[in-house]
Design a protein around this motif. Structure first.
Motif, PDB file in Angstrom:
ATOM      1  N   ASP A  66      48.953  41.457  32.895  1.00  0.00           N
ATOM      2  CA  ASP A  66      47.955  40.775  34.077  1.00  0.00           C
ATOM      3  C   ASP A  66      48.586  40.776  35.438  1.00  0.00           C
ATOM      4  N   GLU A 114      46.951  44.322  36.162  1.00  0.00           N
ATOM      5  CA  GLU A 114      45.701  43.983  35.603  1.00  0.00           C
ATOM      6  C   GLU A 114      44.803  43.656  37.141  1.00  0.00           C
ATOM      7  N   ALA A 115      45.366  42.872  37.938  1.00  0.00           N
ATOM      8  CA  ALA A 115      45.054  41.971  39.200  1.00  0.00           C
ATOM      9  C   ALA A 115      45.034  43.261  40.101  1.00  0.00           C
ATOM     10  N   ARG A 134      39.254  48.854  41.431  1.00  0.00           N
ATOM     11  CA  ARG A 134      38.370  48.918  41.185  1.00  0.00           C
ATOM     12  C   ARG A 134      36.959  47.855  41.572  1.00  0.00           C
ATOM     13  N   ALA A 135      37.126  47.720  42.230  1.00  0.00           N
ATOM     14  CA  ALA A 135      36.026  46.864  43.405  1.00  0.00           C
ATOM     15  C   ALA A 135      35.603  47.843  43.814  1.00  0.00           C
ATOM     16  N   GLU A 194      42.490  45.275  39.618  1.00  0.00           N
ATOM     17  CA  GLU A 194      41.149  45.122  40.051  1.00  0.00           C
ATOM     18  C   GLU A 194      40.314  46.009  41.733  1.00  0.00           C
ATOM     19  N   ARG A 195      41.412  45.268  42.399  1.00  0.00           N
ATOM     20  CA  ARG A 195      41.484  46.261  43.623  1.00  0.00           C
ATOM     21  C   ARG A 195      40.662  47.133  44.233  1.00  0.00           C
TER      22      ARG A 195
END
Length: 279
Positions: free
Chosen positions: A260, A263-264, A270-271, A267-268
């Motif tokens: 997790d 993944e978090a 991927r954003a 995402e930083r």
């Protein structure tokens, strides 16, 4: 025949984790960093021929000759005990070789791989040999049409990348930390050369992947990660996010990141439009 010789740790005829596709991998001996999460620390140092490994060898494959540890390759089973007892983060099994000898060792694998990756240790600590080795692969009729990649920590002068540019297809750069203090705490060294390499390889069109080992509490400050992501977003280069493991690490001083958490962090990036693969 060239007089340049290099120190070889090992070769793998096939690997699916050292670059795109199935690849042959060449591991050179020696590294200029001391990462706390290094899972192959025996590639860092150079053998001092202290002899501490001779008596523990269960096959009597090691002996001292003229002050140097010598390997009986017919007796050696590569059990790894010599590595376990080495006080120098090294191995007596590293071999002095020519570039041609390295290519010969993996040539039979050529029809079944997409290319070769040269890794370590840190390949760039043997600059002259590295230049010769990449040229040897490109000149070889079985490997010449396949990709030659380097897995590097980036702590090398930009002039070396210029020398290598004609004979490589790309570099997978291991960015240990974006913050200079975090980088020094993780590796024992600053990262000015690393950032210079990052920029220069991008300019040369040779930066194929950025690799980032996630170490909780060491290089995962959210604001610093955002700054790193903002910088990398301009390059369009994919990020390989690696969860730091304890496997192979002699004395882990960090916690393994959860799925997790990884993944978090991903995402930083991927954003900001960066393609991220977590392993």
């Amino acid at each position: 025949m060239s007089s340049v010789r290099g120190l070889l740790n090992n070769v793998l005829p096939f690997s699916s984790v050292d670059g795109p596709g199935n690849r042959s991998v060449v591991f050179l001996q020696g590294c200029n960093l001391a990462c706390v999460y290094c899972h192959n620390p025996y590639t860092i140092g150079l053998c001092t021929h202290c002899g501490e490994c001779i008596e523990p060898c269960p096959e009597d494959a090691l002996s001292a000759v003229d002050g140097k540890v010598v390997v009986d390759w017919e007796a050696c089973t590569r059990c790894g005990i010599c590595i376990d007892v080495c006080p120098e983060s090294s191995t007596p099994l590293a071999e002095t070789v020519t570039a041609t000898e390295v290519v010969d060792r993996v040539r039979r694998s050529a029809p079944f791989v997409s290319g070769v990756t040269i890794s370590g240790g840190e390949a760039t600590v043997q600059p002259d040999f590295l230049v010769e080795l990449t040229a040897a692969f490109k000149d070889d009729p079985t490997y010449g049409t396949k990709s030659v990649l380097i897995d590097s920590n980036g702590k090398a002068p930009t002039e070396l990348w210029d020398r290598l540019a004609p004979t490589i297809d790309g570099v997978m750069l291991d960015l240990k930390a974006w913050d200079p203090q975090d980088h020094e705490r993780l590796t024992g060294s600053g990262h000015t050369e690393v950032l210079d390499s990052l920029a220069h390889l991008s300019t040369l069109g040779l930066l194929t992947e950025v690799r980032f080992v996630l170490v909780p509490g060491w290089n995962d400050d959210p604001d610093i990660l955002d700054a790193m992501a903002d910088h990398l977003a301009d390059g369009g280069v994919p990020l390989k996010l690696i969860r730091a493991r304890h496997h192979g690490v002699s004395d882990p001083v960090y916690d393994e990141p959860s799925v997790d958490h990884a993944e978090a962090v991903a995402e930083r990036f991927r954003a900001r439009g960066i393609a991220v693969r977590i392993v």
